[in-house]
Design a protein around this motif. Structure first.
Motif, PDB file in Angstrom:
ATOM      1  N   ASP A 169       0.833  -1.207   0.000  1.00 35.71           N
ATOM      2  CA  ASP A 169       0.000   0.000   0.000  1.00 35.71           C
ATOM      3  C   ASP A 169       0.868   1.259   0.000  1.00 35.71           C
ATOM      4  N   LEU A 170       1.947   1.248   0.791  1.00 35.56           N
ATOM      5  CA  LEU A 170       2.823   2.424   0.823  1.00 35.56           C
ATOM      6  C   LEU A 170       3.502   2.632  -0.529  1.00 35.56           C
ATOM      7  N   SER A 171       3.824   1.539  -1.202  1.00 32.45           N
ATOM      8  CA  SER A 171       4.461   1.666  -2.528  1.00 32.45           C
ATOM      9  C   SER A 171       3.525   2.334  -3.523  1.00 32.45           C
ATOM     10  N   VAL A 172       2.221   2.163  -3.338  1.00 36.38           N
ATOM     11  CA  VAL A 172       1.234   2.793  -4.220  1.00 36.38           C
ATOM     12  C   VAL A 172       1.049   4.261  -3.833  1.00 36.38           C
ATOM     13  N   ILE A 173       0.915   4.517  -2.530  1.00 39.96           N
ATOM     14  CA  ILE A 173       0.708   5.897  -2.056  1.00 39.96           C
ATOM     15  C   ILE A 173       1.894   6.779  -2.452  1.00 39.96           C
ATOM     16  N   TRP A 174       3.098   6.244  -2.299  1.00 39.44           N
ATOM     17  CA  TRP A 174       4.310   7.028  -2.569  1.00 39.44           C
ATOM     18  C   TRP A 174       4.942   6.680  -3.914  1.00 39.44           C
ATOM     19  N   ARG A 175       4.177   6.140  -4.828  1.00 34.82           N
ATOM     20  CA  ARG A 175       4.758   5.714  -6.112  1.00 34.82           C
ATOM     21  C   ARG A 175       5.434   6.877  -6.825  1.00 34.82           C
ATOM     22  N   ASP A 176       4.778   8.029  -6.908  1.00 35.13           N
ATOM     23  CA  ASP A 176       5.390   9.190  -7.573  1.00 35.13           C
ATOM     24  C   ASP A 176       6.676   9.605  -6.879  1.00 35.13           C
ATOM     25  N   TRP A 177       6.643   9.624  -5.544  1.00 35.46           N
ATOM     26  CA  TRP A 177       7.834  10.013  -4.779  1.00 35.46           C
ATOM     27  C   TRP A 177       8.988   9.063  -5.050  1.00 35.46           C
ATOM     28  N   ILE A 178       8.715   7.772  -5.010  1.00 35.76           N
ATOM     29  CA  ILE A 178       9.757   6.769  -5.228  1.00 35.76           C
ATOM     30  C   ILE A 178      10.322   6.894  -6.643  1.00 35.76           C
ATOM     31  N   GLU A 179       9.442   7.103  -7.608  1.00 31.70           N
ATOM     32  CA  GLU A 179       9.899   7.235  -8.996  1.00 31.70           C
ATOM     33  C   GLU A 179      10.822   8.442  -9.148  1.00 31.70           C
ATOM     34  N   ARG A 212      10.334   0.997 -15.940  1.00 30.08           N
ATOM     35  CA  ARG A 212      10.713  -0.031 -14.972  1.00 30.08           C
ATOM     36  C   ARG A 212       9.816  -0.003 -13.737  1.00 30.08           C
ATOM     37  N   MET A 213       9.446   1.190 -13.302  1.00 28.91           N
ATOM     38  CA  MET A 213       8.511   1.298 -12.184  1.00 28.91           C
ATOM     39  C   MET A 213       7.153   0.717 -12.559  1.00 28.91           C
ATOM     40  N   ALA A 214       6.693   1.020 -13.762  1.00 32.40           N
ATOM     41  CA  ALA A 214       5.408   0.506 -14.220  1.00 32.40           C
ATOM     42  C   ALA A 214       5.425  -1.024 -14.269  1.00 32.40           C
ATOM     43  N   THR A 215       6.540  -1.589 -14.720  1.00 27.71           N
ATOM     44  CA  THR A 215       6.673  -3.045 -14.792  1.00 27.71           C
ATOM     45  C   THR A 215       6.625  -3.663 -13.400  1.00 27.71           C
ATOM     46  N   ARG A 216       7.318  -3.037 -12.458  1.00 30.90           N
ATOM     47  CA  ARG A 216       7.302  -3.517 -11.068  1.00 30.90           C
ATOM     48  C   ARG A 216       5.868  -3.610 -10.550  1.00 30.90           C
ATOM     49  N   HIS A 217       5.132  -2.534 -10.727  1.00 30.75           N
ATOM     50  CA  HIS A 217       3.770  -2.500 -10.196  1.00 30.75           C
ATOM     51  C   HIS A 217       2.841  -3.432 -10.958  1.00 30.75           C
ATOM     52  N   ALA A 218       3.045  -3.550 -12.264  1.00 24.75           N
ATOM     53  CA  ALA A 218       2.207  -4.452 -13.061  1.00 24.75           C
ATOM     54  C   ALA A 218       2.382  -5.906 -12.621  1.00 24.75           C
ATOM     55  N   GLY A 269       2.957  -6.766  -9.596  1.00 25.29           N
ATOM     56  CA  GLY A 269       2.595  -6.865  -8.188  1.00 25.29           C
ATOM     57  C   GLY A 269       3.773  -6.767  -7.251  1.00 25.29           C
ATOM     58  N   ASP A 270       4.886  -6.198  -7.747  1.00 28.28           N
ATOM     59  CA  ASP A 270       6.121  -6.106  -6.968  1.00 28.28           C
ATOM     60  C   ASP A 270       6.423  -4.686  -6.489  1.00 28.28           C
ATOM     61  N   GLY A 271       5.407  -3.873  -6.362  1.00 32.65           N
ATOM     62  CA  GLY A 271       5.630  -2.511  -5.907  1.00 32.65           C
ATOM     63  C   GLY A 271       6.302  -2.439  -4.556  1.00 32.65           C
ATOM     64  N   ALA A 272       6.017  -3.408  -3.690  1.00 34.03           N
ATOM     65  CA  ALA A 272       6.597  -3.420  -2.348  1.00 34.03           C
ATOM     66  C   ALA A 272       8.123  -3.465  -2.386  1.00 34.03           C
ATOM     67  N   LYS A 273       8.683  -3.984  -3.467  1.00 34.40           N
ATOM     68  CA  LYS A 273      10.140  -4.089  -3.579  1.00 34.40           C
ATOM     69  C   LYS A 273      10.819  -2.744  -3.798  1.00 34.40           C
ATOM     70  N   THR A 274      10.050  -1.703  -4.030  1.00 36.60           N
ATOM     71  CA  THR A 274      10.627  -0.377  -4.265  1.00 36.60           C
ATOM     72  C   THR A 274      10.667   0.485  -3.009  1.00 36.60           C
ATOM     73  N   VAL A 275      10.132  -0.027  -1.897  1.00 35.50           N
ATOM     74  CA  VAL A 275       9.969   0.775  -0.680  1.00 35.50           C
ATOM     75  C   VAL A 275      11.167   0.613   0.254  1.00 35.50           C
ATOM     76  N   ARG A 276      11.745   1.723   0.678  1.00 31.63           N
ATOM     77  CA  ARG A 276      12.875   1.700   1.601  1.00 31.63           C
ATOM     78  C   ARG A 276      12.438   1.224   2.985  1.00 31.63           C
ATOM     79  N   GLY A 277      13.236   0.341   3.569  1.00 35.81           N
ATOM     80  CA  GLY A 277      12.874  -0.261   4.844  1.00 35.81           C
ATOM     81  C   GLY A 277      12.744   0.713   5.995  1.00 35.81           C
TER      82      GLY A 277
END
Length: 313
Positions: free
Chosen positions: A168-178, A241-247, A249-257
């Motif tokens: 969920d955080l990867s979706v909320i902050w997707r623009d920020w992460i990108e 690459r970000m779009a591919t991650r989310h497509a 279902g791997d958006g969580a892999k972009t979130v800093r711990g």
């Protein structure tokens, strides 16, 4: 695990590897969670356990001309460059046994930004970093019952409310992460970066604020250390690459711990509202408690096992 009181110069460390009865030497970047995390990764592989392994902090190994070692990813990669140049990544004894050094580092979205090292001895995390691995694979109910002093039924109710919170955080902050990835890839030194939580979502875990986004992205564009055409090229690659991650279902892999305990605390606070619960010190202890809730016999650990086993067999 190795003795934290020991330290070696690089040349002395190479001799230790060559003469040791253990066959795997893993050098880790972080002093906090990396050692226990990778110790559990290694000990959960029967092959690695039988071969023998040691976990070393980057700072326990120093340049031959220095009195102290350095910690962090840069230090681990500097060790890698040294041992690679010296052709000392692997040693083979007369009986055919292989002893190898592995360099365990956080991925930090470098599969998106570029800049990762290509070597079977450099082992990247599957998630963004070790903390992300721990929060993503930890058992929420078990960890939160301990961290918040809850009975298991209450913890289960809380977990049902949390849902897939890391994703969920990867979706909320997707623009920020990108845009953090774009800033990193183009060398733009500014407020947009993984060391900070989102400054374009207002409130912090709410929607993107168009004005804040426009302001910060303009700064990234202006401060990029490349021309407009190269900037546009890199931006397009990262967006894809970000779009591919989310497509996938791997958006969580972009979130800093390091973002995760604060987001989790926010969700927990929302859940309990004015009702009493124990939360003091939660963000400081959450990762350690989640680590103890991880099952290192699950399938997700196999990607580490296969890469580590490959360099010693």
């Amino acid at each position: 695990m190795t003795n934290r009181r020991l330290s070696y110069t690089r040349s002395a460390f190479a001799r230790r590897v060559m003469m040791s009865g253990d066959r795997l030497f893993a050098i880790v970047e972080g002093i906090d969670l990396d050692s226990p995390f990778y110790d559990r990764v290694c000990s959960s592989s029967e092959k690695i356990r039988d071969a023998g392994y040691q976990i070393w902090l980057a700072q326990q190994i120093k340049e031959d001309t220095e009195s102290q070692g350095a910690s962090g990813k840069t230090a681990v990669l500097a060790h890698f460059d040294y041992f690679k140049k010296k052709k000392q990544l692997t040693f083979k004894s007369t009986d055919g046994a292989v002893r190898s050094i592995a360099f365990m580092i956080d991925r930090d979205n470098e599969d998106i930004t570029g800049g990762s090292r290509r070597s079977q001895h450099v082992i990247y995390t599957d998630m963004f970093d070790v903390e992300s691995e721990i929060f993503f694979h930890g058992k929420d109910a078990k960890a939160l019952s301990t961290a918040l002093s809850l009975d298991m039924k209450s913890a289960d109710h809380l977990v049902a409310h949390l849902g897939d919170w890391v994703n969920d955080l990867s979706v909320i902050w997707r623009d920020w992460i990108e845009w953090c990835c774009i800033a990193k890839s183009t060398g733009a030194r500014c407020e947009v970066g993984f060391s900070k939580e989102s400054i374009i979502n207002v409130p912090k875990y709410g929607p993107v604020d168009p004005a804040a986004r426009a302001k910060e992205t303009a700064i990234v564009t202006r401060r990029a250390k490349c021309g407009p055409s190269e900037f546009a090229r890199k931006k397009a690659i990262i967006s894809q690459r970000m779009a591919t991650r989310h497509a996938k279902g791997d958006g969580a892999k972009t979130v800093r711990g390091k973002w995760l305990p604060f987001y989790l605390m926010y969700l927990v606070d929302q859940y309990f509202g004015s009702n009493p619960y124990v939360y003091k010190g939660f963000t400081g202890i959450a990762a350690r408690i989640y680590l103890d809730s991880c099952d290192f016999n699950e399938d997700w650990v196999s990607s580490y096992h296969s890469r580590l086993e490959k360099i010693i067999f």
